[in-house]
Design a protein around this motif. Structure first.
Motif, PDB file in Angstrom:
ATOM      1  N   LYS A  19       0.812  -1.214   0.000  1.00  0.00           N
ATOM      2  CA  LYS A  19       0.000   0.000   0.000  1.00  0.00           C
ATOM      3  C   LYS A  19       0.842   1.260   0.000  1.00  0.00           C
ATOM      4  N   TYR A  20       2.033   1.195   0.627  1.00  0.00           N
ATOM      5  CA  TYR A  20       2.892   2.387   0.742  1.00  0.00           C
ATOM      6  C   TYR A  20       4.293   2.058   0.247  1.00  0.00           C
ATOM      7  N   PRO A  21       4.455   1.876  -1.048  1.00  0.00           N
ATOM      8  CA  PRO A  21       5.729   1.425  -1.616  1.00  0.00           C
ATOM      9  C   PRO A  21       6.867   2.432  -1.512  1.00  0.00           C
ATOM     10  N   THR A  22       6.557   3.719  -1.262  1.00  0.00           N
ATOM     11  CA  THR A  22       7.625   4.725  -1.209  1.00  0.00           C
ATOM     12  C   THR A  22       8.215   4.874   0.187  1.00  0.00           C
ATOM     13  N   ASN A  23       7.592   4.278   1.192  1.00  0.00           N
ATOM     14  CA  ASN A  23       8.086   4.402   2.565  1.00  0.00           C
ATOM     15  C   ASN A  23       9.047   3.276   2.922  1.00  0.00           C
ATOM     16  N   TYR A  24       9.884   3.538   3.923  1.00  0.00           N
ATOM     17  CA  TYR A  24      10.770   2.501   4.467  1.00  0.00           C
ATOM     18  C   TYR A  24       9.978   1.787   5.564  1.00  0.00           C
ATOM     19  N   CYS A  25       9.328   0.704   5.172  1.00  0.00           N
ATOM     20  CA  CYS A  25       8.399   0.021   6.077  1.00  0.00           C
ATOM     21  C   CYS A  25       9.109  -0.912   7.056  1.00  0.00           C
TER      22      CYS A  25
END
Length: 446
Positions: free
Chosen positions: A174-180
């Motif tokens: 869902k949030y591919p640009t964040n460092y999860c």
């Protein structure tokens, strides 16, 4: 007549140096000067270009930044502290989150200021994290979710193996640009793992995520390292990790610059002489992190292991600014000594990594207790060295200030045993080397 002050010396080979050393030792073998560390790293009396082998190590594309920790107990207070830190020049803020909070209040004045937002959650709520991600969708965010690290630290999954991986996967997609994802290597250092073990466990730990989600998630991961006081070894540790991570990613046909978050170790911090000794240790460790290639470096209070994060003093901030300026003028990449240590750490860590993979992988060896046993063995070795004075911590077992007291620093007994609870695996517990001495002093004072 030649000028001895300006003329070049005739070059000497490594063999010639060894012969000279042997002559000075009156015929004793040169190898008598070789020493070996707990990790099995060999230290030589000199290093020479004849033996020099430079590793190709990926370096950060951008300059490092400093990070301030903020414990969220009051949303208004957290927002105020964060804003003050930004005004002081801090470029990264790490929020310590014990429970869900009103992020609208915390971030009302913090957006669009070119600051990284880091999080350390004591829980894993995909719904709350998703809502937070929406609020910060235009910011650089590190959620630092480490379900394997939580298992290693607490002995349990947040919910279950299946649910934790499923929830993490949903956030990644869902949030591919964040460092999860985070890999909390700091846990292993603070529990007593040596430098080689830390690098090996970092690679094995992250490989579990790569196997599960594929190589494409490599650029969504941050590695949290604790930096100890063995200055050159800590520099070499981070460099060896970068080298091996690049090696592993080649197997997944992908490339990524590893994001490294570094913070001072807890293992060598003491309740003795807190305001000076711990501060000096922390700043030296931050220097190692700088030259090791860390991307983000914590400048957290040196007494954070027994107090909440506090406001950064101006003098402390100035000293870190000087560290940043000094690092721009110096380089360690051409040090024969550091290159040698880096190479040895990388080689030995790779051997351990291969053994772990042959043994079923990192998760399997955690469940079996193998990782815990290896860390405990090294921790006990270090503890024995500290107890007999071979491993020195100034102010604790050497150059002791007999007037030091624990009472001004502590309002309650910090040594009470925690209540045990049922766990799936043996948890990995951080432990400081000076705790036994401090317990004795506490009893004498009370």
């Amino acid at each position: 007549m030649s000028n001895l002050l300006t003329d070049d010396f005739e070059p000497s080979s490594a063999a010639a140096w060894k012969q000279k050393i042997q002559f000075e030792l009156h015929g004793e073998d040169y190898k008598t000067l070789l020493t070996s560390t707990n990790e099995g790293i060999t230290i030589k009396p000199f290093y020479h270009s004849d033996d020099f082998e430079k590793l190709e190590i990926p370096v950060p594309n951008e300059d490092f930044i400093f990070c301030k920790h903020i414990l969220i107990t009051s949303e208004e207070a957290a927002s105020k502290t964060a804003l003050n830190s930004i005004k002081q020049g801090i470029k990264s803020l790490k929020f310590i989150v014990k429970k869900e909070f009103d992020f609208e209040t915390v971030f009302s004045k913090l957006l669009n200021k070119e600051v990284d937002f880091q999080f350390e959650f004591s829980f894993f709520s995909p719904i709350f994290i998703s809502e937070l991600a929406e609020k910060l969708k235009n910011e650089t965010v590190y959620f630092n979710i480490d379900i394997i690290g939580n298992l290693a630290k607490t002995g349990n999954w947040y919910k279950s193996f299946h649910d934790d991986f499923k929830n993490l996967e949903s956030i990644i997609q869902k949030y591919p640009t964040n460092y999860c994802i985070a890999v909390h290597v700091d846990l292993y250092q603070n529990a007593g793992a040596n430098t080689v073990q830390q690098v090996a466990y970092a690679i094995s730990h992250v490989n579990e995520y790569l196997l599960k989600f594929g190589g494409e998630i490599a650029n969504k991961i941050q590695f949290d390292f604790a930096i100890g006081s063995n200055y050159f070894f800590e520099i070499s540790k981070l460099r060896a990790f970068r080298y091996l991570f690049n090696l592993v990613l080649n197997e997944y046909n992908t490339k990524a610059e590893p994001k490294v978050f570094a913070q001072p170790s807890l293992r060598n911090k003491t309740l003795f002489g807190t305001d000076l000794n711990n501060l000096l240790r922390s700043k030296t460790e931050c220097s190692s992190a700088v030259f090791g290639g860390a991307n983000t470096i914590s400048i957290e209070s040196n007494n954070s292991f027994f107090t909440n994060p506090i406001e950064l003093k101006e003098n402390d901030l100035n000293s870190f600014i000087l560290l940043k300026e000094d690092s721009a003028q110096n380089s360690v990449t051409d040090s024969y000594y550091i290159e040698s240590i880096t190479k040895q750490i990388a080689e030995k860590a790779l051997e351990i990594f291969k053994e772990i993979e042959k043994g079923g992988g990192f998760l399997s060896q955690l469940k079996e207790g193998t990782i815990q046993r290896k860390i405990k063995e090294n921790a006990q070795k270090e503890q024995q060295q500290f107890d007999c004075g071979e491993l020195v911590i100034v102010g604790a077992n050497k150059y002791i200030n007999e007037t030091d007291t624990l009472k001004p620093n502590l309002s309650k007994n910090p040594f009470k045993e925690k209540k045990s609870h049922k766990t799936l695996i043996i948890p990995i517990i951080p432990k400081r080397l000076t705790e036994k001495l401090e317990q004795k002093k506490w009893r004498n004072e009370t």
